[in-house]
Every structure is written in C-alpha cells, then in structure tokens.
Write a protein that holds these residues in place. Structure first.
Motif, mmCIF file in Angstrom:
data_model
loop_
_atom_site.group_PDB
_atom_site.id
_atom_site.type_symbol
_atom_site.label_atom_id
_atom_site.label_comp_id
_atom_site.label_asym_id
_atom_site.label_seq_id
_atom_site.Cartn_x
_atom_site.Cartn_y
_atom_site.Cartn_z
ATOM 1 N N ALA A 225 0.825 -1.203 0.000
ATOM 2 C CA ALA A 225 0.000 0.000 0.000
ATOM 3 C C ALA A 225 0.864 1.260 0.000
ATOM 4 O O ALA A 225 0.559 2.237 -0.696
ATOM 5 C CB ALA A 225 -0.942 -0.010 1.200
ATOM 6 N N LEU A 226 1.933 1.250 0.774
ATOM 7 C CA LEU A 226 2.848 2.400 0.801
ATOM 8 C C LEU A 226 3.448 2.633 -0.586
ATOM 9 O O LEU A 226 3.513 3.771 -1.063
ATOM 10 C CB LEU A 226 3.966 2.164 1.823
ATOM 11 C CG LEU A 226 3.569 2.235 3.299
ATOM 12 C CD1 LEU A 226 4.698 1.701 4.183
ATOM 13 C CD2 LEU A 226 3.210 3.661 3.701
ATOM 14 N N ARG A 227 3.885 1.540 -1.245
ATOM 15 C CA ARG A 227 4.485 1.674 -2.575
ATOM 16 C C ARG A 227 3.462 2.184 -3.592
ATOM 17 O O ARG A 227 3.780 3.038 -4.435
ATOM 18 C CB ARG A 227 5.058 0.332 -3.037
ATOM 19 C CG ARG A 227 6.312 -0.104 -2.291
ATOM 20 C CD ARG A 227 6.992 -1.244 -3.015
ATOM 21 N NE ARG A 227 6.159 -2.437 -3.051
ATOM 22 C CZ ARG A 227 6.192 -3.400 -2.130
ATOM 23 N NH1 ARG A 227 7.019 -3.299 -1.103
ATOM 24 N NH2 ARG A 227 5.408 -4.450 -2.242
ATOM 25 N N ILE A 228 2.242 1.661 -3.523
ATOM 26 C CA ILE A 228 1.204 2.078 -4.480
ATOM 27 C C ILE A 228 0.861 3.550 -4.299
ATOM 28 O O ILE A 228 0.769 4.316 -5.271
ATOM 29 C CB ILE A 228 -0.050 1.193 -4.309
ATOM 30 C CG1 ILE A 228 0.247 -0.238 -4.783
ATOM 31 C CG2 ILE A 228 -1.232 1.773 -5.078
ATOM 32 C CD1 ILE A 228 -0.837 -1.236 -4.425
ATOM 33 N N LEU A 229 0.670 3.979 -3.065
ATOM 34 C CA LEU A 229 0.337 5.382 -2.805
ATOM 35 C C LEU A 229 1.471 6.308 -3.221
ATOM 36 O O LEU A 229 1.236 7.395 -3.773
ATOM 37 C CB LEU A 229 0.012 5.568 -1.322
ATOM 38 C CG LEU A 229 -1.296 4.926 -0.837
ATOM 39 C CD1 LEU A 229 -1.379 4.974 0.687
ATOM 40 C CD2 LEU A 229 -2.513 5.617 -1.465
ATOM 41 N N ALA A 230 2.718 5.867 -2.994
ATOM 42 C CA ALA A 230 3.866 6.686 -3.395
ATOM 43 C C ALA A 230 3.975 6.752 -4.920
ATOM 44 O O ALA A 230 4.276 7.812 -5.495
ATOM 45 C CB ALA A 230 5.148 6.119 -2.795
ATOM 46 N N ARG A 231 3.721 5.618 -5.589
ATOM 47 C CA ARG A 231 3.818 5.583 -7.051
ATOM 48 C C ARG A 231 2.797 6.501 -7.708
ATOM 49 O O ARG A 231 3.032 7.048 -8.790
ATOM 50 C CB ARG A 231 3.632 4.144 -7.535
ATOM 51 C CG ARG A 231 3.894 3.965 -9.030
ATOM 52 C CD ARG A 231 4.017 2.504 -9.406
ATOM 53 N NE ARG A 231 2.770 1.783 -9.254
ATOM 54 C CZ ARG A 231 2.576 0.784 -8.414
ATOM 55 N NH1 ARG A 231 3.554 0.390 -7.617
ATOM 56 N NH2 ARG A 231 1.412 0.155 -8.354
ATOM 57 N N HIS A 232 1.656 6.700 -7.042
ATOM 58 C CA HIS A 232 0.609 7.545 -7.600
ATOM 59 C C HIS A 232 0.630 8.965 -7.040
ATOM 60 O O HIS A 232 -0.327 9.732 -7.220
ATOM 61 C CB HIS A 232 -0.771 6.902 -7.353
ATOM 62 C CG HIS A 232 -1.002 5.680 -8.167
ATOM 63 N ND1 HIS A 232 -0.493 4.445 -7.829
ATOM 64 C CD2 HIS A 232 -1.668 5.498 -9.337
ATOM 65 C CE1 HIS A 232 -0.858 3.553 -8.737
ATOM 66 N NE2 HIS A 232 -1.557 4.168 -9.652
ATOM 67 N N GLY A 233 1.720 9.323 -6.356
ATOM 68 C CA GLY A 233 1.890 10.700 -5.913
ATOM 69 C C GLY A 233 1.105 11.089 -4.691
ATOM 70 O O GLY A 233 1.046 12.268 -4.335
ATOM 71 N N LEU A 234 0.489 10.122 -4.001
ATOM 72 C CA LEU A 234 -0.296 10.431 -2.809
ATOM 73 C C LEU A 234 0.539 10.339 -1.532
ATOM 74 O O LEU A 234 0.099 10.765 -0.460
ATOM 75 C CB LEU A 234 -1.503 9.502 -2.716
ATOM 76 C CG LEU A 234 -2.515 9.703 -3.858
ATOM 77 C CD1 LEU A 234 -3.563 8.588 -3.850
ATOM 78 C CD2 LEU A 234 -3.187 11.060 -3.748
ATOM 79 N N LEU A 235 1.728 9.788 -1.646
ATOM 80 C CA LEU A 235 2.726 9.813 -0.580
ATOM 81 C C LEU A 235 4.061 10.200 -1.208
ATOM 82 O O LEU A 235 4.295 9.940 -2.386
ATOM 83 C CB LEU A 235 2.882 8.441 0.082
ATOM 84 C CG LEU A 235 1.743 7.854 0.911
ATOM 85 C CD1 LEU A 235 2.147 6.485 1.457
ATOM 86 C CD2 LEU A 235 1.347 8.769 2.057
ATOM 87 N N ARG A 236 4.917 10.825 -0.414
ATOM 88 C CA ARG A 236 6.287 11.076 -0.861
ATOM 89 C C ARG A 236 7.223 10.781 0.294
ATOM 90 O O ARG A 236 6.824 10.805 1.461
ATOM 91 C CB ARG A 236 6.447 12.518 -1.335
ATOM 92 C CG ARG A 236 6.226 13.565 -0.265
ATOM 93 C CD ARG A 236 6.513 14.981 -0.789
ATOM 94 N NE ARG A 236 6.154 16.001 0.196
ATOM 95 C CZ ARG A 236 6.913 16.336 1.231
ATOM 96 N NH1 ARG A 236 8.088 15.743 1.419
ATOM 97 N NH2 ARG A 236 6.502 17.269 2.076
#
Length: 346
Positions: A225-236
C-alpha cells in the motif's frame, strides 16, 4: 474463468486495433506442446514434498531440472533440501545480489547443475534445450504462470516431465500473496488518512501501522500500500525516508490517477485464476484438454478429448481409476469455497 475470458477478448481486440485490422478472422489454436507430460502429485507436508522433489530431480532422464517456488523463502528451502541430498543445486530469486544471480544462471546454462530452484523472477529470455523435468514445488497462482513456466522444459522436442507437487495448504499461501499484492480500498484509504492525520507515523514500521488499519492487514499488504500510494503521488518520501501524505490537489497531477476499485477487480481476477489452478490440481480427466481449453485453443474444446501425455490419461489407458476419493472431493470443495469466499469478501 469469465474474467480471464474477458481479458483475452480485450487483448485480441487491442491487437486488431493496433494493427488497424478491419473485421479480422480470429483463430485461437496451436498452444499444445506434445512432448510435455503433465502430472499432479498430491503430497503431504514440507518433509514429504521435499522427499518427492529430491526423487524427481535425482531420477530425471539426463539434462537438468528446473524447480519453481512461490516465494524466495521457499526457493531457499527447496534448494537447501536438494543440496543436502547431495545434488548440485542453486537458487535464483530477485532478492539475491546481481553477481549471485548471474553465477546461478551461468552455472545452469553451462550444465554444471542438477537443478536450479527459482521464483518467477527466473525464466524470461532463458532458452536451455535440455531441461528434462520442470517441477512446481508450490502451487502457481494462475494457469498462465504455470503453462509459461512448464513450457521452458523440453525446448528440443524431447519428452519432458512437468510435475506439480500439490498440497492443499498451498492455496492459502497464494491467497496471502494476492492479498499482499493488492491491498483493499479500505487499507489504501485508511493508510493515507492515517499518515495525513498523524504525520509522525510516516517513519513507522509496517507492523506498527497495520494495527491502525481496517481489517488488521499483514505487514506485506501495508508495504504494498505504501508503494502504491507513493507511485501515484499520494505519498512522498522526505530526506529521512519517512512517508508524508500528499493531498490530491497538491501533487500537481503527477503520476497516474489511483483507481482503488480497479485494484480490487484485479485481485478478483487473480483469485479466479487461483481457483482454476485448484480445479486443475484435482482434475480427474485430461489435464492437457483442461488447460488448453482454458486458453481457448479451438482444437481442444471437446471435454471428452484425451491425450497421451498426462497422468490422468495414462491412468485411463491402463484401466486405473482416476476419480476423486471422498476425502479429496471434500478438500477440493473446501479449497474452491475458500477462494470464492475471499472473492466475495465474506
């Protein structure tokens, strides 16, 4: 099966569109590899599976064995079992350093091994003609994965055994891997909100975060989930490696839009394919017909069709009973029920 059929239809339509074909005539056939012999052996726990794996590698008719495992941990385990039995075995998976992977593949290609034990990280571009046995020590997730991996055997046209060692607990392992790869919409939304509202948790270990999320997901699902959110710009990630929540209106439209519902649909497709693999493992008729019909091969549509290259057809030819025992039938139903429940979220 319906989801897989839709997927193949969409792929064919896309090919026709890309080639600018008008009303093309579509022929689906030619999947068969007659020199490959398919069989399923139902085995007990890890020790029983390891013993049968050792026998298959030891008794292969020359050449080399290719063994597939579902996880890196299992690949290490099966390679260790073969090495302890006195065989030249190496392991190959994405967690190894580049030099270790290269050495394993080079030794395999040079014929210096009895067996290589690998995850699905191994195989693309590998063309070795004398693979005489392909053993799936764990249940593959899908018929596509199984057929592609088994098809790496017997490239020279010589008879080759493709053996699936099946234990009913393998179903749960693959379900766990699907769940880890495709976090639920609730986990994705809950994780982003948690890091938005409590930024100090951005550096927390996934094991700590999981208890704060709906459904108490496994740490592997939290990592995905962390990787997916980061890949879509919702986490950095900041300079300290901590995850920081980014509001949708703040990330400037970078990356593709995250469609959490599409992830759920993809997970459903994966579980449908897993269900088909369970059916294959317990199939009491021609295995070749089962899997080629799954791919839509027009030459293998007849459910009564038989081959001369699978364990069930061998048994039928020799007059041996191939029907399921009451215990096997109950296990099959439990396995199918389990996957169906997971698909419907029960």
């Amino acid at each position: 099966a319906d989801a897989a059929e839709r997927q193949y239809l969409e792929a064919r339509e896309d090919i026709a569109t890309q080639l600018r074909m008008q009303s093309p005539r579509i022929h689906v056939r030619g999947f068969d590899r007659p020199n490959l012999h398919y069989s399923v052996e139902r085995v007990g726990g890890g020790d029983d599976k390891a013993r049968r794996l050792i026998d298959l590698v030891r008794m292969r008719p020359g050449g080399v064995a290719l063994v597939y495992a579902a996880t890196r941990k299992n690949a290490e385990k099966w390679a260790d079992a073969l090495s302890r039995a006195g065989m030249r075995a190496r392991v190959y998976h994405a967690g190894l350093e580049d030099k270790a992977r290269e050495k394993a593949q080079d030794s395999f290609m040079a014929g210096k091994l009895d067996a290589i034990v690998a995850t699905n990280a191994f195989g693309m571009g590998v063309d070795k003609s004398d693979i005489r046995v392909v053993v799936h020590a764990d249940l593959p997730r899908s018929p596509e994965a199984y057929y592609q991996e088994a098809g790496r055997g017997g490239r020279d046209g010589v008879a080759t055994a493709c053996v699936l060692l099946f234990n009913h607990s393998d179903v749960r392992l693959q379900e766990f891997l699907i769940g880890a790869s495709y976090p639920t919409p609730e986990v994705l939304r809950g994780l982003w909100r948690l890091l938005r509202d409590e930024p100090e948790l951005g550096a927390a270990d996934p094991d700590r975060l999981r208890g704060r999320l709906p459904g108490d997901p496994h740490a592997s699902a939290v990592k995905s989930a962390l990787r997916i959110l980061a890949r879509h710009g919702l986490l950095r990630e900041d300079a300290e490696g901590s995850y920081v929540a980014v509001r949708p209106e703040e990330h400037g439209g970078g990356g593709e839009k995250l469609d959490v519902e599409s992830l759920s649909r993809r997970a459903e497709v994966e579980r449908g394919k897993l269900k088909t693999m369970v059916e294959y493992a317990y199939h009491a008729a021609c295995r070749r017909q089962f899997i080629l019909d799954y791919f839509g091969d027009e030459d293998w549509r007849d459910r009564q069709q038989r081959c001369a290259g699978c364990d069930t057809c061998d048994a039928l030819s020799s007059g041996t009973a191939v029907g399921l025992s009451d215990d096997q039938r109950q296990k099959l139903q439990r396995g199918l029920d389990l996957v169906s429940e997971l698909m419907t979220g029960i």
